[in-house]
Design a protein around this motif. Structure first.
Motif, PDB file in Angstrom:
ATOM      1  N   THR A  21     -17.950  53.185  21.164  1.00 32.67           N
ATOM      2  CA  THR A  21     -18.937  53.075  20.092  1.00 32.67           C
ATOM      3  C   THR A  21     -18.312  53.363  18.740  1.00 32.67           C
ATOM      4  OG1 THR A  21     -19.592  55.355  20.452  1.00 32.67           O
ATOM      5  CG2 THR A  21     -20.885  53.668  21.552  1.00 32.67           C
ATOM      6  N   THR A  22     -18.910  52.772  17.708  1.00 29.96           N
ATOM      7  CA  THR A  22     -18.429  52.913  16.346  1.00 29.96           C
ATOM      8  C   THR A  22     -19.604  53.226  15.434  1.00 29.96           C
ATOM      9  OG1 THR A  22     -16.755  51.234  16.780  1.00 29.96           O
ATOM     10  CG2 THR A  22     -17.180  51.751  14.493  1.00 29.96           C
ATOM     11  N   MET A  23     -19.370  54.117  14.473  1.00 24.41           N
ATOM     12  CA  MET A  23     -20.359  54.381  13.432  1.00 24.41           C
ATOM     13  C   MET A  23     -19.921  53.572  12.223  1.00 24.41           C
ATOM     14  SD  MET A  23     -21.652  57.999  11.807  1.00 24.41           S
ATOM     15  CE  MET A  23     -21.913  58.702  13.416  1.00 24.41           C
ATOM     16  N   ARG A  24     -20.763  52.643  11.804  1.00 26.46           N
ATOM     17  CA  ARG A  24     -20.407  51.753  10.712  1.00 26.46           C
ATOM     18  C   ARG A  24     -21.646  51.347   9.928  1.00 26.46           C
ATOM     19  NH1 ARG A  24     -18.508  46.580  14.325  1.00 26.46           N
ATOM     20  NH2 ARG A  24     -20.514  46.100  15.249  1.00 26.46           N
ATOM     21  N   LEU A  25     -21.436  50.534   8.884  1.00 26.42           N
ATOM     22  CA  LEU A  25     -22.536  50.086   8.041  1.00 26.42           C
ATOM     23  C   LEU A  25     -23.059  48.739   8.518  1.00 26.42           C
ATOM     24  CD1 LEU A  25     -21.119  50.906   4.493  1.00 26.42           C
ATOM     25  CD2 LEU A  25     -22.733  52.241   5.835  1.00 26.42           C
ATOM     26  N   LYS A  26     -24.380  48.564   8.406  1.00 22.04           N
ATOM     27  CA  LYS A  26     -25.030  47.301   8.718  1.00 22.04           C
ATOM     28  C   LYS A  26     -25.746  46.854   7.443  1.00 22.04           C
ATOM     29  CE  LYS A  26     -27.936  45.229  12.249  1.00 22.04           C
ATOM     30  NZ  LYS A  26     -28.714  45.492  13.462  1.00 22.04           N
ATOM     31  N   ARG A  27     -25.390  45.679   6.916  1.00 21.40           N
ATOM     32  CA  ARG A  27     -25.870  45.235   5.603  1.00 21.40           C
ATOM     33  C   ARG A  27     -27.255  44.607   5.685  1.00 21.40           C
ATOM     34  NH1 ARG A  27     -26.183  41.382   1.585  1.00 21.40           N
ATOM     35  NH2 ARG A  27     -25.112  41.859  -0.353  1.00 21.40           N
ATOM     36  N   LYS A  38     -26.786  40.262  -4.316  1.00 20.80           N
ATOM     37  CA  LYS A  38     -26.520  41.198  -5.407  1.00 20.80           C
ATOM     38  C   LYS A  38     -27.415  42.440  -5.406  1.00 20.80           C
ATOM     39  CE  LYS A  38     -24.479  37.715  -8.320  1.00 20.80           C
ATOM     40  NZ  LYS A  38     -24.309  37.168  -9.642  1.00 20.80           N
ATOM     41  N   ARG A  39     -28.180  42.683  -4.336  1.00 21.74           N
ATOM     42  CA  ARG A  39     -29.006  43.892  -4.201  1.00 21.74           C
ATOM     43  C   ARG A  39     -28.857  44.439  -2.777  1.00 21.74           C
ATOM     44  NH1 ARG A  39     -30.889  46.718  -8.083  1.00 21.74           N
ATOM     45  NH2 ARG A  39     -32.545  47.395  -6.722  1.00 21.74           N
ATOM     46  N   PRO A  40     -27.637  44.771  -2.364  1.00 25.07           N
ATOM     47  CA  PRO A  40     -27.450  45.189  -0.980  1.00 25.07           C
ATOM     48  C   PRO A  40     -27.910  46.627  -0.739  1.00 25.07           C
ATOM     49  CG  PRO A  40     -25.415  45.444  -2.147  1.00 25.07           C
ATOM     50  CD  PRO A  40     -26.389  44.813  -3.110  1.00 25.07           C
ATOM     51  N   PRO A  56     -26.080  51.557  -2.567  1.00 25.09           N
ATOM     52  CA  PRO A  56     -25.073  51.683  -3.627  1.00 25.09           C
ATOM     53  C   PRO A  56     -25.604  51.388  -5.027  1.00 25.09           C
ATOM     54  CG  PRO A  56     -24.696  49.705  -2.349  1.00 25.09           C
ATOM     55  CD  PRO A  56     -25.782  50.463  -1.657  1.00 25.09           C
ATOM     56  N   ILE A  57     -26.735  50.721  -5.146  1.00 18.70           N
ATOM     57  CA  ILE A  57     -27.290  50.351  -6.446  1.00 18.70           C
ATOM     58  C   ILE A  57     -28.088  51.500  -7.067  1.00 18.70           C
ATOM     59  CG2 ILE A  57     -28.775  48.670  -7.646  1.00 18.70           C
ATOM     60  CD1 ILE A  57     -26.260  47.427  -6.439  1.00 18.70           C
ATOM     61  N   GLU A  58     -28.610  52.400  -6.250  1.00 20.64           N
ATOM     62  CA  GLU A  58     -29.471  53.490  -6.720  1.00 20.64           C
ATOM     63  C   GLU A  58     -28.683  54.532  -7.513  1.00 20.64           C
ATOM     64  OE1 GLU A  58     -32.813  53.619  -6.243  1.00 20.64           O
ATOM     65  OE2 GLU A  58     -32.698  51.684  -5.232  1.00 20.64           O
TER      66      GLU A  58
END
Length: 87
Positions: free
Chosen positions: A3-9, A14-16, A42-44
């Motif tokens: 298992t991997t801990m990663r990011l899911k987009r 332009k508003r990820p 990341p935008i906040e």
């Protein structure tokens, strides 16, 4: 199962925003997750960018999950140790 801990987009162009998830590392990044442990916007503003369930994160790290480099940077910024407890 590895298992991997990663990011899911998620989000729009332009508003990820991202979910910090635990997944089988053989699956595509858009497939079914095992567990969701937090979010990253990341935008906040700086104080609202990262929300993590620290108990879940620590539990998965103790179980031996592999952490992606980006998630490792996020965890380090939140002061979460990546070391596993030695019994």
């Amino acid at each position: 199962m590895s298992t991997t801990m990663r990011l899911k987009r998620f989000g729009t162009k332009k508003r990820p925003y991202y979910r910090v998830v635990v997944m089988d590392n053989r699956r595509a990044s858009t497939s079914v997750t095992i567990d969701e442990v937090g979010t990253y916007h990341p935008i906040e503003e700086k104080d609202q960018q990262i929300k993590l369930d620290q108990d879940k994160v620590k539990s998965w790290i103790e179980k031996g999950v592999v952490v992606s480099p980006t998630v490792k940077n996020i965890l380090n910024s939140q002061g979460i140790s990546l070391s596993r407890k030695q019994d």
